[in-house]
Design a protein around this motif. Structure first.
Motif, short mmCIF file in Angstrom:
data_model
loop_
_atom_site.label_atom_id
_atom_site.label_comp_id
_atom_site.label_asym_id
_atom_site.label_seq_id
_atom_site.Cartn_x
_atom_site.Cartn_y
_atom_site.Cartn_z
N ASN A 40 0.44 -1.26 -0.22
CA ASN A 40 0.28 0.13 -0.24
C ASN A 40 1.01 1.75 -0.18
O ASN A 40 0.80 2.10 0.78
CB ASN A 40 -1.26 0.00 1.19
N GLU A 73 -0.74 4.44 -0.96
CA GLU A 73 -1.80 4.82 -0.04
C GLU A 73 -1.14 6.07 1.38
O GLU A 73 -1.12 6.67 1.82
CB GLU A 73 -2.61 3.97 0.44
N HIS A 127 0.21 8.73 0.51
CA HIS A 127 -0.72 10.01 0.19
C HIS A 127 -1.54 10.66 1.75
O HIS A 127 -1.84 11.85 1.93
CB HIS A 127 -2.61 8.80 -0.46
N THR A 128 -1.55 9.86 2.58
CA THR A 128 -1.47 9.46 4.17
C THR A 128 -1.08 10.17 4.68
O THR A 128 -0.98 10.74 6.27
CB THR A 128 -2.70 8.46 5.00
#
Ligand code: GLU
Length: 254
Positions: free
Chosen positions: A105, A108, A111-112
């Motif tokens: 991931n 992700e 991104h977070t």
């Protein structure tokens, strides 16, 4: 499956790293690279293909230093190219990372994450380490790796990183896949397989899952994910590594 090795020493380490990588070449051989710290500068050499290609370029460039990390790759995310070869440096060239495993991931996670993150899109999962560890690098490298390691990312992994402003410091983190510490006199090693360090020391410590090791030429500190010191006795490995000079090509699968 890839091979990683790191060394913090009182002598130049490029040849030690190349020797260790030759022992690990069965684990991956689409590209290889090493990073060393010399006079406060982080120097990275990467090449497509086998360790001999990398060794040739290291010799020509004269790149060497007392702290370094190396990697032989079998690509899982991103093409097997020089650009995607490890070590990966963060955007500022402050630290370099080698990684064995998969971060499913990684987009992700990136991104977070807090902060700006890298300005260029990442092609490989491993690059996320360098960029996010650098963002967490407010206290020590060990804490930055621990913070990143505690984050919720998926997939087995292990890594080693080295920052140029702590030129004798190397940090390794284990998740699922084995990671071994080698304890030589005045030099300490990290590797994905004991065979990579047995030419230099037979005194090894196998990290447990979740542990993080901080290495300097004269000492090793191991902590758990909460930052608590872990005491671990070393083992003497009696088997002998095969000589690590250049060798003929061989084929295998991993
Ligand atoms: N996932 C990383 C890459 O593709 C490491 C590969 C591996 O450990 O096999 O560069």
């Amino acid at each position: 499956m890839c091979g990683i090795i790191g060394c913090a020493a009182r002598r130049d380490v490029a040849d030690l790293i190349l020797g260790g990588l030759r022992q690990l070449e069965y684990r991956g051989y689409d590209s290889a690279g090493l990073a060393v710290i010399r006079d406060g500068a982080l120097l990275v050499v990467r090449r497509e293909g086998r360790i001999d290609n990398l060794a040739g370029q290291v010799k020509v460039s004269g790149v060497d230093g007392h702290t370094g990390i190396g990697h032989t790759r079998w690509a899982t995310h991103g093409a097997p190219s020089e650009k995607n070869a490890h070590p990966h440096a963060d955007g500022s060239g402050n630290l370099a990372v080698v990684h064995n495993g998969i971060i499913e991931n990684f987009r992700e996670v990136l991104h977070t994450a807090e902060g700006e993150g890298p300005r260029v899109p990442l092609e490989t999962d491993s690059e996320v380490f360098a960029h996010l560890v650098q963002e967490h690098l407010k206290a020590t490298l060990l804490d930055a790796v621990r913070t990143f390691r505690s984050a919720n990312y998926a997939g087995p992994t292990r890594s080693a990183s080295s920052p140029h402003d702590h030129p004798r410091l190397l940090v390794g983190a284990r998740r699922d896949s084995p990671l071994v510490v080698g304890r030589g006199k005045g030099e300490k090693f990290l590797a994905s397989d004991a065979s990579a360090v047995l030419e230099y020391t037979s005194d090894v410590v196998y990290l447990d899952d979740g542990e993080i090791a901080e290495l300097r030429p004269d000492g090793v500190r191991i902590v758990d994910l909460h930052g608590k010191n872990v005491r671990r006795d070393s083992r003497r490995v009696e088997w002998v590594a095969r000589p690590s000079g250049p060798r003929a090509a061989f084929s295998t699968s991993c």
